[in-house]
Design a protein around this motif. Structure first.
Motif, PDB file in Angstrom:
ATOM      1  N   ARG A 128      22.225  42.953 -14.079  1.00  0.00           N
ATOM      2  CA  ARG A 128      22.839  44.163 -14.632  1.00  0.00           C
ATOM      3  C   ARG A 128      22.347  45.423 -13.911  1.00  0.00           C
ATOM      4  O   ARG A 128      22.700  46.532 -14.288  1.00  0.00           O
ATOM      5  CB  ARG A 128      22.548  44.269 -16.131  1.00  0.00           C
ATOM      6  N   SER A 129      21.537  45.229 -12.894  1.00  0.00           N
ATOM      7  CA  SER A 129      20.985  46.352 -12.150  1.00  0.00           C
ATOM      8  C   SER A 129      22.018  46.932 -11.193  1.00  0.00           C
ATOM      9  O   SER A 129      22.818  46.198 -10.589  1.00  0.00           O
ATOM     10  CB  SER A 129      19.760  45.889 -11.355  1.00  0.00           C
ATOM     11  N   PHE A 130      21.999  48.243 -11.037  1.00  0.00           N
ATOM     12  CA  PHE A 130      22.833  48.902 -10.031  1.00  0.00           C
ATOM     13  C   PHE A 130      22.509  48.372  -8.643  1.00  0.00           C
ATOM     14  O   PHE A 130      23.371  48.310  -7.755  1.00  0.00           O
ATOM     15  CB  PHE A 130      22.592  50.420 -10.088  1.00  0.00           C
ATOM     16  N   HIS A 131      21.261  47.941  -8.418  1.00  0.00           N
ATOM     17  CA  HIS A 131      20.783  47.553  -7.092  1.00  0.00           C
ATOM     18  C   HIS A 131      21.146  46.117  -6.732  1.00  0.00           C
ATOM     19  O   HIS A 131      21.080  45.749  -5.551  1.00  0.00           O
ATOM     20  CB  HIS A 131      19.254  47.736  -7.023  1.00  0.00           C
ATOM     21  N   TYR A 132      21.495  45.321  -7.727  1.00  0.00           N
ATOM     22  CA  TYR A 132      21.737  43.897  -7.484  1.00  0.00           C
ATOM     23  C   TYR A 132      22.756  43.615  -6.378  1.00  0.00           C
ATOM     24  O   TYR A 132      22.446  42.858  -5.444  1.00  0.00           O
ATOM     25  CB  TYR A 132      22.142  43.220  -8.799  1.00  0.00           C
ATOM     26  N   PRO A 133      23.966  44.185  -6.394  1.00  0.00           N
ATOM     27  CA  PRO A 133      24.931  43.825  -5.341  1.00  0.00           C
ATOM     28  C   PRO A 133      24.478  44.209  -3.936  1.00  0.00           C
ATOM     29  O   PRO A 133      24.876  43.566  -2.953  1.00  0.00           O
ATOM     30  CB  PRO A 133      26.204  44.581  -5.751  1.00  0.00           C
ATOM     31  N   PHE A 134      23.633  45.228  -3.833  1.00  0.00           N
ATOM     32  CA  PHE A 134      23.139  45.635  -2.514  1.00  0.00           C
ATOM     33  C   PHE A 134      22.131  44.639  -1.950  1.00  0.00           C
ATOM     34  O   PHE A 134      21.849  44.646  -0.754  1.00  0.00           O
ATOM     35  CB  PHE A 134      22.493  47.023  -2.590  1.00  0.00           C
ATOM     36  N   ASN A 135      21.552  43.811  -2.817  1.00  0.00           N
ATOM     37  CA  ASN A 135      20.507  42.881  -2.395  1.00  0.00           C
ATOM     38  C   ASN A 135      21.027  41.487  -2.076  1.00  0.00           C
ATOM     39  O   ASN A 135      20.233  40.582  -1.794  1.00  0.00           O
ATOM     40  CB  ASN A 135      19.411  42.805  -3.465  1.00  0.00           C
ATOM     41  N   ARG A 136      22.331  41.304  -2.110  1.00  0.00           N
ATOM     42  CA  ARG A 136      22.908  40.020  -1.733  1.00  0.00           C
ATOM     43  C   ARG A 136      23.002  39.941  -0.208  1.00  0.00           C
ATOM     44  O   ARG A 136      23.516  40.855   0.448  1.00  0.00           O
ATOM     45  CB  ARG A 136      24.286  39.847  -2.362  1.00  0.00           C
ATOM     46  N   SER A 137      22.477  38.903   0.357  1.00  0.00           N
ATOM     47  CA  SER A 137      22.520  38.767   1.812  1.00  0.00           C
ATOM     48  C   SER A 137      23.961  38.572   2.269  1.00  0.00           C
ATOM     49  O   SER A 137      24.809  38.065   1.524  1.00  0.00           O
ATOM     50  CB  SER A 137      21.659  37.592   2.274  1.00  0.00           C
ATOM     51  N   SER A 138      24.230  38.949   3.491  1.00  0.00           N
ATOM     52  CA  SER A 138      25.593  38.863   4.022  1.00  0.00           C
ATOM     53  C   SER A 138      25.737  37.829   5.130  1.00  0.00           C
ATOM     54  O   SER A 138      26.841  37.598   5.619  1.00  0.00           O
ATOM     55  CB  SER A 138      26.018  40.239   4.565  1.00  0.00           C
ATOM     56  N   VAL A 139      24.626  37.201   5.528  1.00  0.00           N
ATOM     57  CA  VAL A 139      24.670  36.194   6.585  1.00  0.00           C
ATOM     58  C   VAL A 139      24.248  34.844   5.999  1.00  0.00           C
ATOM     59  O   VAL A 139      23.097  34.677   5.611  1.00  0.00           O
ATOM     60  CB  VAL A 139      23.737  36.570   7.753  1.00  0.00           C
ATOM     61  N   PRO A 140      25.169  33.878   5.918  1.00  0.00           N
ATOM     62  CA  PRO A 140      24.792  32.563   5.384  1.00  0.00           C
ATOM     63  C   PRO A 140      24.002  31.752   6.403  1.00  0.00           C
ATOM     64  O   PRO A 140      24.055  32.006   7.620  1.00  0.00           O
ATOM     65  CB  PRO A 140      26.148  31.906   5.095  1.00  0.00           C
ATOM     66  N   LEU A 141      23.260  30.790   5.907  1.00  0.00           N
ATOM     67  CA  LEU A 141      22.547  29.874   6.801  1.00  0.00           C
ATOM     68  C   LEU A 141      23.567  28.970   7.492  1.00  0.00           C
ATOM     69  O   LEU A 141      24.429  28.391   6.836  1.00  0.00           O
ATOM     70  CB  LEU A 141      21.552  29.032   6.001  1.00  0.00           C
ATOM     71  N   PRO A 142      23.505  28.848   8.805  1.00  0.00           N
ATOM     72  CA  PRO A 142      24.466  27.977   9.502  1.00  0.00           C
ATOM     73  C   PRO A 142      24.365  26.534   8.996  1.00  0.00           C
ATOM     74  O   PRO A 142      23.260  26.046   8.728  1.00  0.00           O
ATOM     75  CB  PRO A 142      24.034  28.083  10.967  1.00  0.00           C
ATOM     76  N   PRO A 143      25.492  25.840   8.851  1.00  0.00           N
ATOM     77  CA  PRO A 143      25.452  24.440   8.402  1.00  0.00           C
ATOM     78  C   PRO A 143      24.548  23.568   9.275  1.00  0.00           C
ATOM     79  O   PRO A 143      23.919  22.626   8.775  1.00  0.00           O
ATOM     80  CB  PRO A 143      26.925  24.003   8.513  1.00  0.00           C
ATOM     81  N   SER A 144      24.449  23.898  10.547  1.00  0.00           N
ATOM     82  CA  SER A 144      23.609  23.103  11.455  1.00  0.00           C
ATOM     83  C   SER A 144      22.128  23.206  11.124  1.00  0.00           C
ATOM     84  O   SER A 144      21.327  22.376  11.558  1.00  0.00           O
ATOM     85  CB  SER A 144      23.838  23.543  12.903  1.00  0.00           C
ATOM     86  N   ALA A 145      21.754  24.245  10.343  1.00  0.00           N
ATOM     87  CA  ALA A 145      20.339  24.456   9.992  1.00  0.00           C
ATOM     88  C   ALA A 145      20.017  23.969   8.589  1.00  0.00           C
ATOM     89  O   ALA A 145      18.897  24.172   8.109  1.00  0.00           O
ATOM     90  CB  ALA A 145      19.984  25.934  10.130  1.00  0.00           C
ATOM     91  N   ALA A 146      20.972  23.328   7.917  1.00  0.00           N
ATOM     92  CA  ALA A 146      20.750  22.916   6.527  1.00  0.00           C
ATOM     93  C   ALA A 146      19.625  21.894   6.411  1.00  0.00           C
ATOM     94  O   ALA A 146      18.801  21.954   5.491  1.00  0.00           O
ATOM     95  CB  ALA A 146      22.045  22.347   5.938  1.00  0.00           C
ATOM     96  N   ALA A 147      19.563  20.958   7.346  1.00  0.00           N
ATOM     97  CA  ALA A 147      18.512  19.944   7.308  1.00  0.00           C
ATOM     98  C   ALA A 147      17.372  20.358   8.247  1.00  0.00           C
ATOM     99  O   ALA A 147      17.612  20.749   9.390  1.00  0.00           O
ATOM    100  CB  ALA A 147      19.066  18.594   7.722  1.00  0.00           C
ATOM    101  N   LEU A 148      16.160  20.259   7.754  1.00  0.00           N
ATOM    102  CA  LEU A 148      15.009  20.563   8.608  1.00  0.00           C
ATOM    103  C   LEU A 148      14.856  19.489   9.676  1.00  0.00           C
ATOM    104  O   LEU A 148      15.129  18.304   9.428  1.00  0.00           O
ATOM    105  CB  LEU A 148      13.738  20.644   7.774  1.00  0.00           C
ATOM    106  N   PRO A 149      14.413  19.856  10.858  1.00  0.00           N
ATOM    107  CA  PRO A 149      14.260  18.868  11.935  1.00  0.00           C
ATOM    108  C   PRO A 149      13.133  17.878  11.627  1.00  0.00           C
ATOM    109  O   PRO A 149      12.127  18.244  11.018  1.00  0.00           O
ATOM    110  CB  PRO A 149      13.935  19.726  13.159  1.00  0.00           C
ATOM    111  N   PRO A 150      13.291  16.631  12.029  1.00  0.00           N
ATOM    112  CA  PRO A 150      12.254  15.609  11.783  1.00  0.00           C
ATOM    113  C   PRO A 150      11.110  15.715  12.795  1.00  0.00           C
ATOM    114  O   PRO A 150      10.885  14.833  13.623  1.00  0.00           O
ATOM    115  CB  PRO A 150      13.030  14.300  11.932  1.00  0.00           C
ATOM    116  N   ARG A 151      10.385  16.794  12.740  1.00  0.00           N
ATOM    117  CA  ARG A 151       9.265  17.066  13.647  1.00  0.00           C
ATOM    118  C   ARG A 151       8.308  18.019  12.958  1.00  0.00           C
ATOM    119  O   ARG A 151       8.548  18.479  11.842  1.00  0.00           O
ATOM    120  CB  ARG A 151       9.778  17.701  14.937  1.00  0.00           C
TER     121      ARG A 151
END
Length: 536
Positions: free
Chosen positions: A250-273
């Protein structure tokens, strides 16, 4: 966790924060005195040094939260100097410099390691230079051009000068330069009255009779009303009630704090290393980065070595630390996951856990609130840091909280992570293990990894890898870049610990790499940052 530039502790008895260790009694200044007939009278310097040291130890004993000498850092020394400034005896740079010299010598004389002497920390030297420059500027005289005035033979020193005996002392808050050695003016009744008032004020503050000194206000402190339009900021959630009520949305600041760059699908799984987790802890968090639409500091801290990281944690000493969107956007651009922090510590943290872990249902509800925040703001999970002693009867609900948070995050955000911090054990004890073992593995089994406390020894990574089995890369061995009892010493020797982790094939959790920026490493931040992250 502290980071920050917070303090060191003995191995196995602290978390990453300066606030994690029990308050060990500081050592006395010197061994017990010899028989009176053999004891030599102390010089004026030695007497003053003893008074300074004993009063500093008294300050540590009465510090809130408690602080042991072993965990004292340069940041705490600066805090102490600012505290003394209230009494007017540290306002002359020469006095301040002399005080630090005496305390530094006293620390070395009491079996302190020279390399960990907080009074010799670079941050303290920077603070002294800033005080000197500011005082000279206030008088309209650049301190580089100042010249010491020669005193004519037979004349008395100027009152307030370092030669007048008015140098800063810890116990020197009790005295006035008007009565300093070399002053010929007799003390007056008004002088004695001022002394009495100063002593009373000092004792009231030392023994907390007048209340603790208030910290500097933050933008979200009262009378801040988050529902009212204002300059958008990022800020933490500081109470369990606010988390339960979902008031952040309900904060005025909330919508400004939503990130605009999603994590690429290729980075969803952590590398096995082997991986690198970076835990960003700088000056309590939310500094230049709290201004969502950009700040006015062109020299603000920045990271550009994202290609070397797999996970980025935004850390501060608040209950719910929400990463500012600038970090999430930058990290996601380079395929790096971003975690917020859920932290309970000190007496307030125990009260919070009593409510959080009241029942299985309450544990699930708060886990779902955290999941909702991460999902809506666009970051990738949580570091869970429970740094309080718990009742053993609360452990089942704590496990439910961790497990339910992991399950709900995975269901809401593919590739999300929940990392457990090595602090409280399965028995409810606040006992940092510095390795993965059967005291903390039950929590490790419920989530995506463990951030092992940073005072591990050379055999602990291999032992942890053995316990983890096929999940060895989910063990993130902590390294404190400030060097507070960390393996290898951190700072410019952080690679020493990394070499061990490479040999034992486990991951690393690098805590507070902003050390390069905070301590103003030479010749400049960009050069030092590239050198620190670059090849040896």
């Amino acid at each position: 966790m502290d980071p920050g530039p917070a303090a060191a502790g003995d191995a196995g008895e602290e978390g990453p924060s300066a606030s994690s260790a029990p308050d060990d009694p500081p050592p006395p200044l010197a061994p017990s005195a010899p028989p009176a007939q053999l004891q030599q009278p102390l010089s004026r310097y030695e007497s003053q040094k003893r008074r300074d040291w004993n009063t500093f130890l008294q300050y540590l004993r009465n510090h809130r939260p408690p602080l042991s000498l072993a965990r004292c850092s340069g940041a705490h020394v600066i805090e102490f100097l600012k505290y003394l400034d209230q009494f007017g005896k540290t306002r002359a740079w020469g006095s301040l410099d002399a005080l630090i010299g005496r305390l530094r010598a006293a620390y070395d004389e009491n079996d302190g390691r020279p390399e960990s002497n907080p009074f010799g920390a670079k941050a303290v030297g920077i603070y002294l230079r800033e005080v000197k420059a500011n005082q000279a500027k206030a008088r309209g005289i650049p301190y580089e051009k100042k010249r010491k005035r020669k005193r004519l033979p037979g004349t008395a020193p100027v009152e307030g000068s370092s030669a007048s005996g008015g140098e800063a002392t810890v116990a020197g808050a009790f005295s006035s330069s008007a009565a300093s050695e070399g002053s010929s003016a007799p003390p007056t009744s008004s002088y004695f009255l001022r002394c009495i008032k100063t002593v009373v004020s000092f004792l009231r503050r030392i023994f907390h009779c007048g209340g603790d000194r208030k910290p500097d206000p933050r933008p979200w402190d009262p009378p801040f009303d988050p529902s009212q339009p204002s300059i958008p900021i990022s800020y933490p959630i500081t109470t369990l009630e606010a988390l339960a009520a979902r008031s952040y949305f309900r904060s005025f600041h909330y919508p400004f704090n939503r990130s605009s760059v999603p994590l690429p699908p290729s980075a969803a799984a952590l590398p096995p290393r082997r991986r690198i987790l970076v835990c960003h802890d700088m000056k309590g968090g939310y500094t230049d980065d709290l201004w969502v639409q950009g700040g006015g500091n062109p020299d603000a801290y920045a990271i550009w070595h994202w290609h070397l990281m797999d996970v980025f944690v935004y850390f501060s000493h608040y209950l719910v630390t929400l990463p500012p969107p600038c970090w999430t956007n930058a990290a996601h651009t380079h395929g790096v996951k971003v975690l917020g922090t859920f932290l309970t510590e000190w007496d307030e943290g125990r009260d919070i856990c009593d409510t959080l872990l009241l029942s299985k249902e309450s544990s699930q509800m708060y886990a779902e609130r955290l999941t909702e925040l991460a999902t809506t703001l666009g970051f990738d999970g949580w570091l869970v840091n429970i740094e309080v002693k718990l009742d053993r009867r609360q452990i089942d609900n704590l496990k439910e909280f961790v497990g339910h948070l992991s399950r709900s995050m995975h269901a809401s955000v593919p590739g999300s992570l929940v990392i457990w911090y090595d602090a409280v054990t399965i028995d409810g004890k606040l006992d940092w293990q510095n390795q993965l073992n059967m005291q903390n593995k039950p929590f490790f089994d419920l989530c995506d990894g463990i951030f092992v406390n940073y005072t591990w020894k050379d055999k602990d990574p291999k032992s942890s890898a053995s316990i983890a089995g096929e999940r060895r890369f989910d063990v993130y061995m902590g390294i404190d870049v400030f060097g507070r009892n960390t393996f290898g010493g951190g700072q410019w020797h952080t690679n020493v610990a990394l070499d061990v982790l490479k040999k034992d094939d486990v991951s690393a959790a690098i805590f507070a790499p902003g050390w390069v920026y905070e301590t103003e490493q030479e010749p400049d931040f960009e050069t030092a940052q590239n050198r620190w992250w670059g090849p040896c």
